[in-house]
Design an enzyme around this catalytic site. Structure first.
Site, mmCIF file in Angstrom:
data_model
loop_
_atom_site.group_PDB
_atom_site.id
_atom_site.type_symbol
_atom_site.label_atom_id
_atom_site.label_comp_id
_atom_site.label_asym_id
_atom_site.label_seq_id
_atom_site.Cartn_x
_atom_site.Cartn_y
_atom_site.Cartn_z
ATOM 1 N N GLU A 426 0.836 -1.197 0.000
ATOM 2 C CA GLU A 426 0.000 0.000 0.000
ATOM 3 C C GLU A 426 0.875 1.253 0.000
ATOM 4 O O GLU A 426 1.620 1.500 0.933
ATOM 5 C CB GLU A 426 -0.887 0.001 1.260
ATOM 6 C CG GLU A 426 -1.685 1.259 1.453
ATOM 7 C CD GLU A 426 -2.484 1.246 2.772
ATOM 8 O OE1 GLU A 426 -2.401 0.259 3.522
ATOM 9 O OE2 GLU A 426 -3.194 2.231 3.026
ATOM 10 N N ASP A 501 -4.477 -0.293 9.550
ATOM 11 C CA ASP A 501 -5.593 0.595 9.906
ATOM 12 C C ASP A 501 -6.790 0.270 9.010
ATOM 13 O O ASP A 501 -6.727 -0.668 8.216
ATOM 14 C CB ASP A 501 -5.177 2.069 9.779
ATOM 15 C CG ASP A 501 -4.707 2.405 8.366
ATOM 16 O OD1 ASP A 501 -4.908 1.578 7.441
ATOM 17 O OD2 ASP A 501 -4.123 3.488 8.169
ATOM 18 N N ASP A 503 -8.113 1.804 6.442
ATOM 19 C CA ASP A 503 -7.839 1.910 5.006
ATOM 20 C C ASP A 503 -7.097 0.679 4.503
ATOM 21 O O ASP A 503 -7.403 0.138 3.445
ATOM 22 C CB ASP A 503 -6.981 3.146 4.711
ATOM 23 C CG ASP A 503 -7.839 4.370 4.466
ATOM 24 O OD1 ASP A 503 -9.081 4.195 4.388
ATOM 25 O OD2 ASP A 503 -7.273 5.481 4.369
#
Ligand code: 1YM
Length: 643
Positions: A426, A501, A503
């Site tokens: 990510e 988290d 996201d």
């Protein structure tokens, strides 16, 4: 302490030896001591009730998760025989305290308890603080209790009378054995629902006294209702076709329906035991299914020689349930988990029944037959196009692939694909750290920039236009959808690495949805993983040297504080980007020290539903689902920790 009937104490000594073996090596009997092993105990007891209902005794089975952590199963069958077994002890005591290789005592014609489970109910006694059995039979109530893994055997109580029949078993799993003793409502409910589809007219109830939740399943239409359930959120192309027949004493039942989806869903059972690895009944089904359609298409000139239709093209969008009931003497399960049917006779039985009935069906429903074959033609064209694209990407004409990959993928040096790992990371900044921290020999890094699009809410064309998705497809190199070919996969492991988290969790779910829909074989081969970065670092400087411990949860944190001692500091990692390359390697990428979760599909139908409902277009479905299953998390059922 309850005393064993003196006359049978010799038998008891033998019993104790048997059950202590189970306590010493529980995984050998129930597979594992995590939540799976715990629930294995439930299936072990329930399967006896299901067998009884399958033989026509008892129309209702009730499971209750009690507040004290115990679970009970109640049925309304004939009740376990209560007389003395030839060994001298009461039969229920034999069932619950003596290990049985195949769980067999009697000659049942068809039985559920000889497949995956069927190590015998005594295993449950061995792994419980107590197991209490009550039998209602012949006007009398038989009750007996076994405690401390079966090392205390209570005296059988026969003092009460009754007018009902049936069996109730209640047990409390031993927390010294299991890593968690908490029964999962949704896991048990899913399994009961599946059984309800296989036992038309039998009611299966699950009561959770902890949360006051109740689930109740009863279907009159059996597999037809099952097929309806699987396809209820999908667009269907044909009505449900249902064929039932018996061939050489094997009862074959097949239910199928086409949807407009791309993938196929084939579920099979042998004597009501789910065979997740298929076997001879599925082979027979596939062969006959392809042959029927090919023969029909050729007879009416719908396909030409040049139409290269593959058997998988005929199965695109197909939902099929194949259930066989095989006389126990022919029943053979194979494989490590005994989830594959091995009986050779069954292949022919399924082939014969389907060939006869489906051929007739196609002739009687020509419009439907044309629809199915034309659909397969389209599938074959799409597959051809995908194959060409794959070949082009590999054979020199790599322009598109290279353009897509330029500056994105940091490849591994090794050409041995099985040892290579692809990290889907990510964000660019974490991608940078991963690039520097990795082992360049076999670890490749692909940073994902924007949000990955939701494959459940976009059609294939839009998906392929999405850069993150198309880059991923090219990098993995094995195609997608029906033409996905595991042999061409460039990596032994594909590892999703996101921030810890919400996201990050969202990106994980989006990627998993994509893999589930378009690269399912990659998941099934156990090659998809989720990396677990640590949440905290507890550290202290001793002189110039840093003493530090990484933590993955609150429990780790507590232990780390104690280990580092007074004067510690805590760093909370909000994202991968906060770790330097060395830390990222040490905590999340180094195979020797990292934690990975292997993605598994436990229950295809349940997962399919969750993906459709939770990721799909229909917000109302999703709202209903969330209201009904508020405690459910996708990770729970999707993911399994390996190291
Ligand atoms: C809550 C668990 O075990 N029910 C149950 C078990 C049996 C019978 C009926 C049964 C089977 C037969 C004849 C037979 C079992 N009996 C045996 C054995 N519920 C639960 N309900 N009569 C009753 O198979 O012939 C094992 S299981 F071996 F003792 F007969």
């Amino acid at each position: 302490m309850a005393r064993e009937d003196r006359n049978y104490s010799e038998g008891t000594i033998e019993i104790l030896e048997g059950l202590s073996a189970v306590r010493k090596r529980p995984a050998m009997y129930i597979g594992s001591t995590d939540y799976r092993g715990l629930h294995h105990c439930v299936w072990e007891i329930v399967d006896n009730s299901i067998d009884e209902a399958m033989m026509g005794f008892g129309k209702k089975i009730i499971l209750t998760i009690h507040k004290d952590g115990s679970l009970s199963v109640e049925d309304f069958g004939r009740g376990i025989p209560t007389g003395r077994h030839k060994s001298g002890v009461p039969t229920p005591q034999v069932v619950y305290t003596i290990l049985h290789a195949g769980g067999k005592f009697s000659d049942k014609v068809y039985s559920a308890s000889v497949g995956l489970h069927g190590v015998g109910a005594a295993v449950v006694t061995a792994l419980s603080e107590y197991l209490d059995v009550t039998i209602y039979k012949d006007g009398k109530v038989f009750n007996q209790r076994y405690e401390k893994g079966g090392s205390i055997i209570g005296k059988a109580d026969l003092s009460r009378t009754t007018t009902r029949t049936g069996t109730i078993v209640r047990f409390l799993p031993d927390p010294k054995i299991f890593s968690s003793t908490e029964f999962k409502f949704s896991l048990i409910a899913e399994r009961l629902q599946e059984s309800a589809f296989l036992l038309p007219g039998v009611e299966l109830v699950l009561i959770d006294e902890r949360s006051e939740k109740v689930a109740n399943y009863c279907y009159q239409d059996g597999l037809i209702a099952y097929c309806q359930f699987i396809n209820e959120d999908k667009e269907v192309l044909t009505p449900i076709m249902s064929f039932v027949d018996t061939y050489n004493s094997t009862k074959v039942e097949i239910v199928m329906q086409y949807t407009t989806e791309y993938d196929e869903t084939i579920i099979s059972f042998a004597n009501n035991v789910k065979t997740i690895d298929g076997g001879t009944h599925e082979t027979g089904f596939r062969t006959a299914f392809t042959r029927c359609l090919n023969d029909y298409a050729k007879k009416y000139n719908i396909i030409k020689e040049r139409d290269k239709i593959d058997s998988s093209d005929y199965r695109e969008g197909l939902t099929a349930i194949v259930s066989v009931k095989v006389p126990e003497k022919y029943l053979q399960f194979e494989g490590q988990t005994k989830s594959k049917l091995g009986s050779p006779e069954v292949r022919n039985a399924v082939d014969s029944v389907l060939t006869e009935r489906f051929t007739y069906y196609l002739e009687e429903n020509k419009e439907m037959a044309n629809k199915i074959i034309n659909r397969a033609k389209k599938a074959s064209l799409a597959r051809e196009a995908a194959r060409k694209a794959r070949e082009e990407a590999r054979s020199g004409k790599r322009v598109k692939a290279e353009r897509l990959l330029s500056g994105k993928l940091t490849p591994a040096q090794s050409k041995k694909s099985s040892e290579c790992e692809l990290f889907l990371v990510e964000g660019d900044s974490a991608g940078g750290s991963a690039k520097q921290g990795r082992d360049r020999l076999y670890q490749a890094i692909l940073p994902l920039r924007g949000k990955v699009i939701n494959s459940e809410r976009s059609d294939l064309a839009d998906l392929l236009k999405n850069e993150e998705i198309s880059t991923m497809i090219y990098t993995i190199g094995a195609g997608y959808g029906q033409s996905f070919s595991l042999n061409d996969c460039n990596y032994g492991k594909v590892i999703i690495m996101t921030d810890a988290d919400t996201d990050g969790a969202h990106i994980q779910v989006l990627l998993l949805t994509f893999f589930f829909r378009y690269m399912r074989a990659l998941i099934e081969a156990g090659r998809v993983y989720v990396a677990l970065p640590p949440l905290y670092k507890v550290y202290k400087y001793v002189g110039k040297k840093e003493k530090s411990v990484y933590c993955w949860d609150e429990e780790d944190l507590k232990a780390a504080k104690e280990k580092i001692g007074a004067g510690y500091s805590i760093q909370r990692y909000k994202g991968l980007g906060e770790m330097n390359p060395g830390q990222l390697w040490e905590t999340t990428m180094n195979p020797k020290t990292r934690s990975l979760i292997q993605v598994k599909i436990d229950n295809l139908v349940a997962t399919e539903k969750k993906v459709t409902v939770l990721m799909g277009k229909d917000a109302k479905l999703r709202r209903n689902w969330i209201e009904e299953n508020i405690k459910f998390t996708l990770e729970d059922d999707f993911l399994r920790e390996v190291k």
